[in-house]
Scaffold this motif. Structure first.
Motif, short mmCIF file in Angstrom:
data_model
loop_
_atom_site.label_atom_id
_atom_site.label_comp_id
_atom_site.label_asym_id
_atom_site.label_seq_id
_atom_site.Cartn_x
_atom_site.Cartn_y
_atom_site.Cartn_z
N VAL A 1 -4.12 -3.30 2.84
CA VAL A 1 -4.46 -4.68 2.53
C VAL A 1 -3.53 -5.27 1.47
O VAL A 1 -3.49 -6.48 1.28
N ASP A 2 -2.76 -4.41 0.78
CA ASP A 2 -1.85 -4.88 -0.28
C ASP A 2 -0.61 -3.99 -0.30
O ASP A 2 -0.32 -3.32 -1.30
N PRO A 3 0.18 -4.00 0.79
CA PRO A 3 1.25 -3.02 0.93
C PRO A 3 2.40 -3.17 -0.06
O PRO A 3 3.14 -2.21 -0.29
N LYS A 4 2.57 -4.34 -0.65
CA LYS A 4 3.70 -4.56 -1.56
C LYS A 4 3.37 -4.20 -3.02
O LYS A 4 4.21 -4.33 -3.90
N ASN A 5 2.14 -3.76 -3.26
CA ASN A 5 1.74 -3.38 -4.62
C ASN A 5 1.20 -1.95 -4.62
O ASN A 5 0.00 -1.73 -4.55
N PRO A 6 2.11 -0.97 -4.68
CA PRO A 6 1.67 0.43 -4.63
C PRO A 6 0.77 0.80 -5.80
O PRO A 6 0.99 0.36 -6.93
N TYR A 7 -0.24 1.61 -5.51
CA TYR A 7 -1.10 2.10 -6.58
C TYR A 7 -0.59 3.42 -7.14
O TYR A 7 -1.07 3.88 -8.18
N ARG A 8 0.37 4.04 -6.46
CA ARG A 8 1.00 5.25 -7.00
C ARG A 8 2.48 5.23 -6.65
O ARG A 8 2.85 4.98 -5.50
N LEU A 9 3.32 5.47 -7.65
CA LEU A 9 4.76 5.52 -7.46
C LEU A 9 5.28 6.76 -8.19
O LEU A 9 5.04 6.92 -9.39
#
Length: 197
Positions: free
Chosen positions: A55-63
């Motif tokens: 639902v929010d592919p451009k804002n990763p929750y883990r990098l």
């Protein structure tokens, strides 16, 4: 780079989705993307790992940045790093120019959180290195991470859980079992230093 490292990374590099699992069992599994991109300008074996919700592919929750190194025949160590400023590289998976700005000085080595990967007849099996205590803060509480994965052909299964450091009781993680991802894209695993050597 050894043939074992190259074979593992060639299989790993790509985009994965658990869309079917999320559709089949939405109460327990969110739709997630995993992306493993070679960082061609860094030391061979360096990969950018990104996890994001569909639902929010451009804002990763883990990098993360992981670096593969074969330490004994068939055994690969994945050195695990986070970023001083993750937000600077939130679009790096999709943006090559952004990706190429990542330098070793941007990274923080996550001691006690490295993985060991073993090549077996049914693919690659990875887990937190034996004897390590990878601490993860979740809901304000320190927990010990138990993390495993199994990579085989176009399938990647992962399981992450957090346990109480004293009682070993499970405090968070998948109740319904492993996340089951399928590869939807593949990216060539090559590095500039390999090309020029």
């Amino acid at each position: 780079m050894t043939p074992t490292e190259q074979n593992f990374l060639s299989l790993l590099c790509g985009e994965y989705s658990n869309q079917q699992q999320a559709l089949d069992n939405p109460p327990f599994f969110a739709h997630i993307f995993l992306r493993y991109r070679p960082l061609e300008h860094l030391q061979p074996g360096s990969i950018l790992l990104e996890q994001s919700y569909a639902v929010d592919p451009k804002n990763p929750y883990r990098l993360r940045m992981i670096r593969a190194e074969e330490q004994s025949p068939g055994i690969i160590k994945l050195w695990n790093h986070t970023f001083h400023e993750p937000s600077r590289f939130a679009k790096a998976t999709f943006d090559k120019e952004c990706r190429q700005t990542i330098q070793d000085s941007d990274l923080i080595c996550l001691d006690q959180c490295h993985y060991q990967v073993e090549h077996k007849s049914d693919g690659y099996h990875g887990s937190i290195e034996p004897g390590c205590r990878c601490m993860v803060t979740r809901n304000g509480q320190e927990t010990v991470l138990a993390s495993t994965f199994h990579l085989q052909e176009d399938s990647l299964k992962t399981l992450d859980r957090g346990h109480d450091p004293k009682t070993n009781a499970r405090l968070w993680g998948a109740i319904a079992g492993e996340f089951q991802f399928k590869r939807t894209k593949s990216w060539e695993a090559k590095w500039e230093q390999d090309i020029h050597s």
